[in-house]
Design a protein around this motif. Structure first.
Motif, short mmCIF file in Angstrom:
data_model
loop_
_atom_site.label_atom_id
_atom_site.label_comp_id
_atom_site.label_asym_id
_atom_site.label_seq_id
_atom_site.Cartn_x
_atom_site.Cartn_y
_atom_site.Cartn_z
N VAL A 281 -19.08 -25.68 33.83
CA VAL A 281 -18.01 -25.82 34.85
C VAL A 281 -16.90 -26.54 34.11
N LEU A 282 -16.13 -25.78 33.36
CA LEU A 282 -15.22 -26.36 32.38
C LEU A 282 -13.76 -26.09 32.76
N PHE A 283 -12.96 -27.15 32.75
CA PHE A 283 -11.52 -27.06 33.04
C PHE A 283 -10.75 -27.31 31.74
N THR A 284 -9.83 -26.41 31.43
CA THR A 284 -9.01 -26.54 30.22
C THR A 284 -7.55 -26.42 30.61
N GLN A 285 -6.76 -27.39 30.18
CA GLN A 285 -5.31 -27.37 30.43
C GLN A 285 -4.57 -27.23 29.11
N MET A 286 -3.88 -26.09 28.94
CA MET A 286 -3.06 -25.87 27.76
C MET A 286 -1.66 -26.39 28.03
N PHE A 287 -1.17 -27.30 27.18
CA PHE A 287 0.18 -27.84 27.33
C PHE A 287 1.20 -27.06 26.52
N SER A 288 0.70 -26.28 25.57
CA SER A 288 1.55 -25.39 24.79
C SER A 288 0.65 -24.31 24.22
#
Length: 469
Positions: A191-198
């Protein structure tokens, strides 16, 4: 072998599970959808490979129809049974619409029929398997925050693996022992959340499995598409300090869409069967940095990977673990453990008409804390990639050799349970045939010299069937 009655009950049980999953997909496919802007194309390390594959395989509309369509997704007729990319592609035509809106499904079923033909602890054939169900969500395409990705993975195993019949410490087939070697239950391992900032930097947090680490072009594949033996799927040198599924967080750096550096902090204990919050960092933490650099030796692509692991966990025994075939063995208590590992892949031949096809060399090496790890150092070499047979463009092959040095500090403890223990080594050969786009059949042969000195060299042969659902 599994008795007929037990096998029938298993089939009925798994049938109910499959029907439930299909019903869930149907409900999702029938939901109304709205269009939104696309998110960044850069993908996190845990999603990179799988989302590339599902983005290509899930689209059902023909290229001409999609090219002409400028409005919402039109779900037209898909290819016939033999050319569709998944078994259920024509049963759920709205999967293409879901993919366009940022929700992709990737499910497969792996089945093994493997046996020890000679040597080992037992000469018999056994049937086992593994189900893997993955959903990826792109929040930006759903109208949510741009660059936010969510990954859900559920897994289960079934049958009886051949691993304890070989007498080897390193499992000959990894997938059918995951996620929990002694349970047939369905577990949520991601249950993985990934936030790409660029396009080049992102952070991730949640529950994740670690089998996507130690990436290699010719020796990885989670035991589905390439080798079956654990020695050629990921380095066993770090599997003592890096548990399979647990809570963690970290960041990643990408170059041209490919992860080149990841830094991960994990809970030190495996929490596959639970959410993990009740024991988060209660027994320490594990730190895993990995650097994977692209190369261009001899004008051909390749990679060098450098990795390490450090765990603050207190170790007092070698517990039962799907990544090692060992019973619980008490050892002297140690308050930490570490490992260093390296791998490379290097293409030697690339098809001039199709740059995605080619074959080359691979290798791994590593050392670990011999006070806590049953394997003190490890080495493997091999060759693999696309089939050299011109008429079999989608087939793959591999030949690999490994050597595993057993820790001399832990040998006295292991001897008490298993008898004399030395070093282990082995060879695996496989050829993976694409029967259809959604069905792959692999012939596999392994010759294993177990670390257990009282066990003869094992000849392992069998089949692996992978169905993309």
């Amino acid at each position: 072998m599994i008795p007929g009655s037990t096998n029938l009950l298993w089939i009925l049980e798994r049938g109910r599970l499959t029907v439930s999953i299909c019903c869930l997909i149907c409900l999702c496919c029938s939901a109304p959808l709205s269009r939104s802007a696309f998110a960044d194309d850069a993908l996190p390390v845990s999603l990179y490979e799988e989302m590339q594959q599902t983005a290509e395989s899930d689209l059902l509309c023909t290229e001409s129809t999609c090219a002409e369509n400028t409005g919402p997704c039109v779900c037209c007729d898909g290819p016939d049974f033999w050319t569709q990319t998944t078994l259920t592609q024509n049963l759920f035509p709205r999967r293409a619409c879901l993919a366009e809106q940022g929700i992709t499904f990737d499910a497969d079923l792996i089945q093994y029929y493997m046996g020890v033909a000679s040597g080992g602890r037992e000469q018999e054939f056994r049937y086992s398997g593994h189900g893997d169900y993955v959903m990826n969500i792109d929040s930006g395409k759903l109208g949510g925050p741009q660059g936010l990705f969510v990954k859900l993975r559920a897994e289960h195993r079934f049958g009886e693996t051949i691993n304890n019949a070989t007498g080897a410490i390193i499992p000959a087939t990894l997938a059918p022992d995951l996620p929990v070697s002694y349970s047939n239950e369905l577990y949520l391992t991601n249950v993985l959340f990934t936030q790409m900032f660029s396009e080049s930097f992102g952070v991730f947090a949640g529950k994740l499995d670690t089998l996507d680490g130690d990436m290699n072009a010719f020796a990885h594949g989670r035991g589905k598409t390439q080798f079956s033996n654990t020695a050629f799927i990921a380095t066993p040198i770090g599997l003592r300090t890096i548990v399979y599924s647990t809570l963690g967080t970290g960041f990643l750096i990408l170059r041209e869409g490919e992860p080149i550096f990841t830094f991960t902090v994990l809970n030190a204990t495996d929490t596959t069967r639970t959410s993990g919050f009740d024991e988060l960092f209660a027994h320490g933490a594990a730190i895993i940095p990995e650097l994977r650099l692209p190369t261009n030796l001899f004008g051909k692509p390749g990679h060098f990977l450098f990795g390490a692991s450090y765990s603050t966990r207190s170790f007092a025994s070698l517990e039962q673990d799907p990544l090692f075939v060992l019973p619980t063995v008490p050892i002297d208590r140690e308050s930490e453990s570490w490992s260093f590992y390296w791998n490379f892949d290097q293409y030697l031949v690339i098809d001039p008409d199709n740059p995605q096809r080619g074959w080359g060399l691979f290798g791994r090496a590593g050392i670990a804390d011999k006070q806590t790890n049953p394997i003190e150092w490890f080495l493997s070499l091999g060759i693999g990639g696309s089939s050299p047979i011109a008429s079999r463009e989608a087939d793959t092959f591999g030949i690999g050799w490994y050597y595993s040095a057993t820790s001399d500090r832990l040998t006295p403890f292991i001897d008490k349970v298993l008898g004399g223990v030395g070093d282990g080594y082995g060879v695996e050969l496989f050829y993976n045939v694409e029967v259809t786009k959604w069905f792959h059949l692999t012939t596999d042969m392994q010759v294993i010299r177990p670390a257990r000195q009282t066990v003869d060299t094992a000849l392992l042969v069998g089949l692996r069937a992978v169905i993309d659902l």
